[in-house]
Design a protein around this motif. Structure first.
Motif, PDB file in Angstrom:
ATOM      1  N   GLU A 154      32.903 -22.771 -59.578  1.00  0.00           N
ATOM      2  CA  GLU A 154      33.433 -22.913 -58.217  1.00  0.00           C
ATOM      3  C   GLU A 154      34.939 -22.714 -58.130  1.00  0.00           C
ATOM      4  OE1 GLU A 154      33.634 -26.269 -54.620  1.00  0.00           O
ATOM      5  OE2 GLU A 154      32.569 -26.713 -56.490  1.00  0.00           O
ATOM      6  N   PHE A 155      35.671 -23.226 -59.109  1.00  0.00           N
ATOM      7  CA  PHE A 155      37.132 -23.222 -59.014  1.00  0.00           C
ATOM      8  C   PHE A 155      37.793 -22.108 -59.831  1.00  0.00           C
ATOM      9  CE2 PHE A 155      35.749 -27.625 -58.254  1.00  0.00           C
ATOM     10  CZ  PHE A 155      36.269 -27.814 -56.988  1.00  0.00           C
ATOM     11  N   HIS A 156      36.993 -21.208 -60.413  1.00  0.00           N
ATOM     12  CA  HIS A 156      37.543 -20.137 -61.240  1.00  0.00           C
ATOM     13  C   HIS A 156      37.575 -18.826 -60.469  1.00  0.00           C
ATOM     14  CE1 HIS A 156      36.422 -22.275 -65.284  1.00  0.00           C
ATOM     15  NE2 HIS A 156      37.103 -23.040 -64.448  1.00  0.00           N
ATOM     16  N   VAL A 157      38.709 -18.169 -60.472  1.00  0.00           N
ATOM     17  CA  VAL A 157      38.819 -16.838 -59.872  1.00  0.00           C
ATOM     18  C   VAL A 157      37.918 -15.875 -60.631  1.00  0.00           C
ATOM     19  CG1 VAL A 157      40.385 -14.925 -59.372  1.00  0.00           C
ATOM     20  CG2 VAL A 157      41.171 -17.286 -59.107  1.00  0.00           C
ATOM     21  N   HIS A 158      37.980 -15.929 -61.931  1.00  0.00           N
ATOM     22  CA  HIS A 158      37.132 -15.184 -62.848  1.00  0.00           C
ATOM     23  C   HIS A 158      37.373 -15.749 -64.245  1.00  0.00           C
ATOM     24  CE1 HIS A 158      40.768 -12.311 -62.434  1.00  0.00           C
ATOM     25  NE2 HIS A 158      41.010 -13.118 -63.453  1.00  0.00           N
ATOM     26  N   GLN A 159      36.622 -15.282 -65.216  1.00  0.00           N
ATOM     27  CA  GLN A 159      36.840 -15.675 -66.606  1.00  0.00           C
ATOM     28  C   GLN A 159      36.954 -14.411 -67.449  1.00  0.00           C
ATOM     29  OE1 GLN A 159      34.483 -19.966 -66.315  1.00  0.00           O
ATOM     30  NE2 GLN A 159      33.834 -18.497 -67.864  1.00  0.00           N
ATOM     31  N   LEU A 160      38.042 -14.311 -68.184  1.00  0.00           N
ATOM     32  CA  LEU A 160      38.362 -13.108 -68.936  1.00  0.00           C
ATOM     33  C   LEU A 160      37.422 -12.907 -70.122  1.00  0.00           C
ATOM     34  CD1 LEU A 160      42.251 -13.517 -69.058  1.00  0.00           C
ATOM     35  CD2 LEU A 160      40.905 -12.209 -67.397  1.00  0.00           C
ATOM     36  N   THR A 161      37.257 -11.655 -70.511  1.00  0.00           N
ATOM     37  CA  THR A 161      36.589 -11.360 -71.771  1.00  0.00           C
ATOM     38  C   THR A 161      37.552 -11.650 -72.921  1.00  0.00           C
ATOM     39  OG1 THR A 161      37.352  -9.070 -71.834  1.00  0.00           O
ATOM     40  CG2 THR A 161      35.270  -9.502 -70.658  1.00  0.00           C
ATOM     41  N   VAL A 162      37.047 -11.656 -74.137  1.00  0.00           N
ATOM     42  CA  VAL A 162      37.902 -11.870 -75.307  1.00  0.00           C
ATOM     43  C   VAL A 162      39.004 -10.811 -75.347  1.00  0.00           C
ATOM     44  CG1 VAL A 162      38.005 -11.892 -77.826  1.00  0.00           C
ATOM     45  CG2 VAL A 162      36.106 -13.029 -76.646  1.00  0.00           C
ATOM     46  N   GLN A 163      38.642  -9.543 -75.106  1.00  0.00           N
ATOM     47  CA  GLN A 163      39.623  -8.467 -75.176  1.00  0.00           C
ATOM     48  C   GLN A 163      40.670  -8.594 -74.077  1.00  0.00           C
ATOM     49  OE1 GLN A 163      39.982  -6.331 -77.621  1.00  0.00           O
ATOM     50  NE2 GLN A 163      41.806  -5.485 -76.631  1.00  0.00           N
ATOM     51  N   GLU A 164      40.250  -8.924 -72.864  1.00  0.00           N
ATOM     52  CA  GLU A 164      41.208  -9.111 -71.761  1.00  0.00           C
ATOM     53  C   GLU A 164      42.164 -10.268 -72.062  1.00  0.00           C
ATOM     54  OE1 GLU A 164      38.598  -7.578 -67.894  1.00  0.00           O
ATOM     55  OE2 GLU A 164      38.432  -9.654 -68.587  1.00  0.00           O
ATOM     56  N   PHE A 165      41.640 -11.311 -72.653  1.00  0.00           N
ATOM     57  CA  PHE A 165      42.482 -12.449 -73.031  1.00  0.00           C
ATOM     58  C   PHE A 165      43.552 -12.008 -74.018  1.00  0.00           C
ATOM     59  CE2 PHE A 165      42.985 -16.179 -75.980  1.00  0.00           C
ATOM     60  CZ  PHE A 165      43.713 -16.978 -75.122  1.00  0.00           C
ATOM     61  N   LYS A 166      43.170 -11.289 -75.035  1.00  0.00           N
ATOM     62  CA  LYS A 166      44.125 -10.864 -76.063  1.00  0.00           C
ATOM     63  C   LYS A 166      45.176  -9.903 -75.495  1.00  0.00           C
ATOM     64  CE  LYS A 166      42.351 -10.198 -80.239  1.00  0.00           C
ATOM     65  NZ  LYS A 166      41.436  -9.758 -81.333  1.00  0.00           N
ATOM     66  N   GLU A 167      44.780  -9.103 -74.511  1.00  0.00           N
ATOM     67  CA  GLU A 167      45.705  -8.137 -73.915  1.00  0.00           C
ATOM     68  C   GLU A 167      46.797  -8.813 -73.086  1.00  0.00           C
ATOM     69  OE1 GLU A 167      43.063  -5.612 -71.774  1.00  0.00           O
ATOM     70  OE2 GLU A 167      42.470  -4.453 -73.553  1.00  0.00           O
ATOM     71  N   LEU A 168      46.604 -10.068 -72.698  1.00  0.00           N
ATOM     72  CA  LEU A 168      47.630 -10.785 -71.934  1.00  0.00           C
ATOM     73  C   LEU A 168      48.942 -10.911 -72.699  1.00  0.00           C
ATOM     74  CD1 LEU A 168      45.583 -13.830 -70.541  1.00  0.00           C
ATOM     75  CD2 LEU A 168      46.409 -11.884 -69.211  1.00  0.00           C
ATOM     76  N   PHE A 169      48.874 -10.835 -74.024  1.00  0.00           N
ATOM     77  CA  PHE A 169      50.019 -11.182 -74.862  1.00  0.00           C
ATOM     78  C   PHE A 169      50.635  -9.963 -75.551  1.00  0.00           C
ATOM     79  CE2 PHE A 169      46.735 -14.456 -74.724  1.00  0.00           C
ATOM     80  CZ  PHE A 169      47.418 -15.433 -74.020  1.00  0.00           C
TER      81      PHE A 169
END
Length: 206
Positions: A154-169
Motif C-alpha cells: 500500500e505505501f510503496h511506490v514500487h520495489q526495485l529489482t536487484v539490478q536497479e538497486f545496484k545501479e543507484l550507486f
C-alpha cells in the motif's frame, strides 16, 4: 500515541518475536559498526534506530540527526529516545534545500525509504550532496518487480529489482552489497541471491 500505519516500527508496541521488528533492529545493529562522526538517519521514523546508533557508538559519533516527514513521529522520537547527541527534525527527504540547512555528514543511513519516494532522483541527489567526500552511505530497500511496476504494498511506490538497486550507486567509487532475510545479513555472493534474500543493503564510500 504515535499512529501505527502497518509499516511503522514502534518497538514499544510490538512483541519481541515480531519478524518485522527483528528485521529492522538487526539492520541498525549491522549498520552501527560503520557509523562515525556526524550521522544522518534519513527517514528516522519513531527514532529507535537513531537511538541505537547514538547509544552504541557514543565514543565514535559526534551527533545523530534524525529526519522524518511525519511531525508525530518526530514528536514521539524526541519524547521516547532522548540522547544528548541526538536531534530529531521534521523534513522531507526530497527537499532540495536540506543540504544547505543541514550541511554534510560523515555517515548517512536510510533504511526502507526509497521504495516510498516518488521523486527518487531528488532523494539520491540530497544524499550525495550531504555526504562528505570519503563518507559512508548505508541504504536498504526490499526487492520487487521493478521501477514503475505495482508492488502490492500500500505505501510503496514500487520495489526495485536487484539490478536497479545496484545501479543507484553508480556515482560511488567504493560499494559493497549485502542481502537480508529476517535477522540474517550476508555479503553479496551468487548463492545468496539464489536463496532469494528479499532485502538489499548497500554500503558505499563517496
Amino acid at each position: 500515541m504515535l499512529k501505527d500505519t502497518g509499516e511503522r516500527i514502534i518497538p514499544e508496541n510490538m512483541k519481541i518475536l515480531n519478524g518485522l521488528l527483528i528485521e529492522h533492529i538487526a539492520r541498525y545493529h549491522f549498520a552501527k559498526e560503520y557509523a562515525y562522526g556526524r550521522v544522518l538517519d534519513f527517514a528516522s521514523g519513531s527514532g529507535y534506530g537513531s537511538h541505537i546508533i547514538a547509544k552504541s557508538r557514543v565514543n565514535h559519533v559526534e551527533a545523530v540527526i534524525g529526519i522524518d516527514i511525519d511531525p508525530d513521529a518526530v514528536k514521539y522520537a524526541k519524547a521516547t529516545y532522548y540522547h544528548p547527541c541526538s536531534t530529531f527534525l521534521v523534513g522531507d527527504v526530497t527537499d532540495q534545500t536540506l543540504p544547505d540547512k543541514l550541511g554534510q555528514f560523515d555517515c548517512i543511513i536510510s533504511f526502507e525509504t526509497i521504495e516510498h519516494v516518488k521523486e527518487e532522483a531528488k532523494f539520491m541527489k540530497n544524499i550525495y550532496e550531504m555526504l562528505k567526500p570519503g563518507g559512508t552511505l548505508i541504504l536498504s530497500t526490499p526487492f520487487g518487480e521493478g521501477r514503475g511496476k505495482p508492488s502490492g504494498q500500500e505505501f510503496h511506490v514500487h520495489q526495485l529489482t536487484v539490478q536497479e538497486f545496484k545501479e543507484l550507486f553508480a556515482d560511488y567509487p567504493d560499494k559493497n552489497f549485502f542481502y537480508q532475510k529476517g535477522a540474517l545479513i550476508q555479503p553479496e555472493h551468487p548463492a545468496v541471491i539464489e536463496k532469494n534474500f528479499p532485502l538489499g543493503i548497500a554500503i558505499c564510500k563517496k
